[in-house]
Each structure stands twice: as structure tokens, then as C-alpha cells.
Design an enzyme around this catalytic site. Structure first.
Site, short mmCIF file in Angstrom:
data_model
loop_
_atom_site.label_atom_id
_atom_site.label_comp_id
_atom_site.label_asym_id
_atom_site.label_seq_id
_atom_site.Cartn_x
_atom_site.Cartn_y
_atom_site.Cartn_z
CG ASP A 1 -39.97 -19.18 -4.84
OD1 ASP A 1 -38.75 -19.12 -5.12
OD2 ASP A 1 -40.40 -19.19 -3.67
CG ASP B 1 -42.19 -17.60 -1.06
OD1 ASP B 1 -40.98 -17.33 -0.91
OD2 ASP B 1 -42.86 -18.22 -0.22
CD GLU C 1 -34.96 -20.38 -7.73
OE1 GLU C 1 -34.02 -19.63 -7.48
OE2 GLU C 1 -35.85 -20.64 -6.91
#
Ligand code: ZN
Length: 237
Positions: free
Chosen positions: A58, A223, A142
Site C-alpha cells: 500500500d 495501511d 495499486e
């Protein structure tokens, strides 16, 4: 250790090299008030055997990278210090007489500090991406997009600041280089808002640092919870 450059002399290196090298071609460049030397060497790339399996990462504001292994990578301290100093110098310049000798001096300091910030950031990203590509067989991050992030100003500033795109670019080529796989997780996947334990979804304002799930009762760092969701994400068929 030192470096010997024909006709120029011998120079001390800031960081020692791992072993001795001989190179015939040097590129010498100047950035701000600092001199740099770069050179090519012939080397065989030793195959890397990653010791760990998969990891979800993350990318965030509080910490640059939070891993599903619970490792956390923060932006280096000198970077924060340099940025504080940069802000101070910029205020100073704005109060000085336009075009004056003193203002020019301040601007000069600002440009040197900008160069320093860029070097520290790049060094941080290189060390992190090398570590990741050499350690994990499969890396999931991501695929943050520009528009989505720029719509959120706070997030935009933090992420562009730390160089998410440079991070992704380095990770991409290093994964290829070391034989790791990089998976880009769908940018619309709600990694932050989903409970990594039961899949329940809830709103998570930026200020909320802990994911407390009302459905299953689990409580995780925001997170870290997101990194677990990224790790568990599978592309839909
Ligand atoms: Zn839950």
C-alpha cells in the site's frame, strides 16, 4: 575507496564500491554545485532467488510503503528536514529585495537544496525497489491513476511528492531484471475501505488511521489492512 581518473587525478568516493573496477569511459557532470562521475562496467548478472513469496504494497501518505508482511518504509528523514529548510528559504527569498544580491544567494541555495531533495528521493526509491524485486517473487501494487489522485488534493500532493510514478517505473524494470512478477491492482478496487478479514466495506476518511470492522470486530492499521487486500486481490475473469 577512491577513483582514479586519467589527467584529473584521484578522488575519494562518498560510498565505497564493493570491489575494484576498471573502466575506460567516464561521464563527468555537474548538478548545482556538485560534481558527479558515472561509468560503465562489464559485469555478469548473477541470478537472484527471491526468498519470499507474494507481497501486497500500500502506497500512502503517512508511510511511503506499507507491506502485507507488516514492514513499513518511511520517506527518509533528511528528505523531511530538507523540505522544511526549503520552505524557510522560500519565505526568506519572498521577503528579500527583488533582484538583490542577497535574494540571488537565497535562490542559489534553494536550487541546490532542490537538487539534494531529488537525489535523496531517488536514492530512497532505488534502494526500496531493489530490495522488493530481489526479495519477493510476486509483488502487487495499486495502479494509481493521475486523474483519480489529482481529484484528491491531499493525496495528490503526497504521492507526486514522493514519486509514485518513479517508484512504479523502477519496480517494473527491476522485476523484469530480477525475474519477479509485478501485478498492478485495479485502481478502482477499494483496498482501504474493505475489511481484509471478512470483506465488509465501510467509509474510511483520510484521518482515520485504524480499520475497525463493525461486522467481524477486527482492528488493523489502515495501511496494513489495505496491503492485505492488495495481496489478496485477483483479477476478475
Ligand atoms: Zn471484517
Amino acid at each position: 575507496s577512491t577513483i582514479k581518473i586519467p589527467t584529473l587525478g584521484t578522488f575519494r568516493l562518498f560510498e565505497p564500491l564493493e570491489c575494484g573496477f576498471i573502466s575506460q569511459t567516464f561521464t563527468i557532470s555537474k548538478e548545482g554545485n556538485r560534481w558527479f562521475v558515472s561509468f560503465c562496467i562489464d559485469a555478469e548478472r548473477l541470478p537472484v532467488q527471491q526468498s519470499e513469496g507474494s507481497v501486497g504494497i500500500d502506497i500512502g501518505i503517512k508511510s511511503f510503503a506499507t507491506l502485507s508482511t507488516q514492514q513499513v518504509f518511511d520517506a527518509p528523514k533528511p528528505l523531511k528536514q530538507a523540505k522544511t529548510k526549503l520552505a524557510t528559504l522560500q519565505r526568506k527569498a519572498s521577503k528579500q529585495v527583488k533582484g538583490s544580491r542577497n535574494q540571488r544567494k537565497t535562490y542559489n541555495k534553494i536550487s541546490q537544496l532542490h537538487a539534494r531533495v531529488a537525489r535523496i528521493r531517488l536514492d530512497f526509491l532505488h534502494k526500496l525497489t531493489t530490495y522488493l524485486a530481489k526479495t519477493f517473487k510476486l509483488i502487487k501494487i495499486e495502479n494509481l491513476n493521475v486523474q483519480g489522485m489529482m481529484a484528491n488534493h491531499k493525496l495528490a500532493g503526497a504521492i507526486s511528492d514522493l514519486g509514485f510514478y518513479e517508484f512504479k517505473r523502477q519496480l517494473d524494470y527491476k522485476c523484469q531484471m530480477y525475474g519477479a512478477s509485478l501485478v498492478l491492482v485495479d485502481q478502482w478496487f477499494p483496498s482501504t475501505k474493505t475489511c481484509s478479514n471478512c470483506g465488509n466495506k465501510k467509509d474510511m476518511p483520510l484521518s482515520v488511521r485504524t480499520f475497525d470492522c463493525p461486522a467481524c470486530g477486527i482492528s488493523l492499521d489502515r495501511d496494513f489492512n489495505a496491503s492485505l487486500n492488495i495481496l489478496n486481490w485477483e483479477p476478475s475473469a
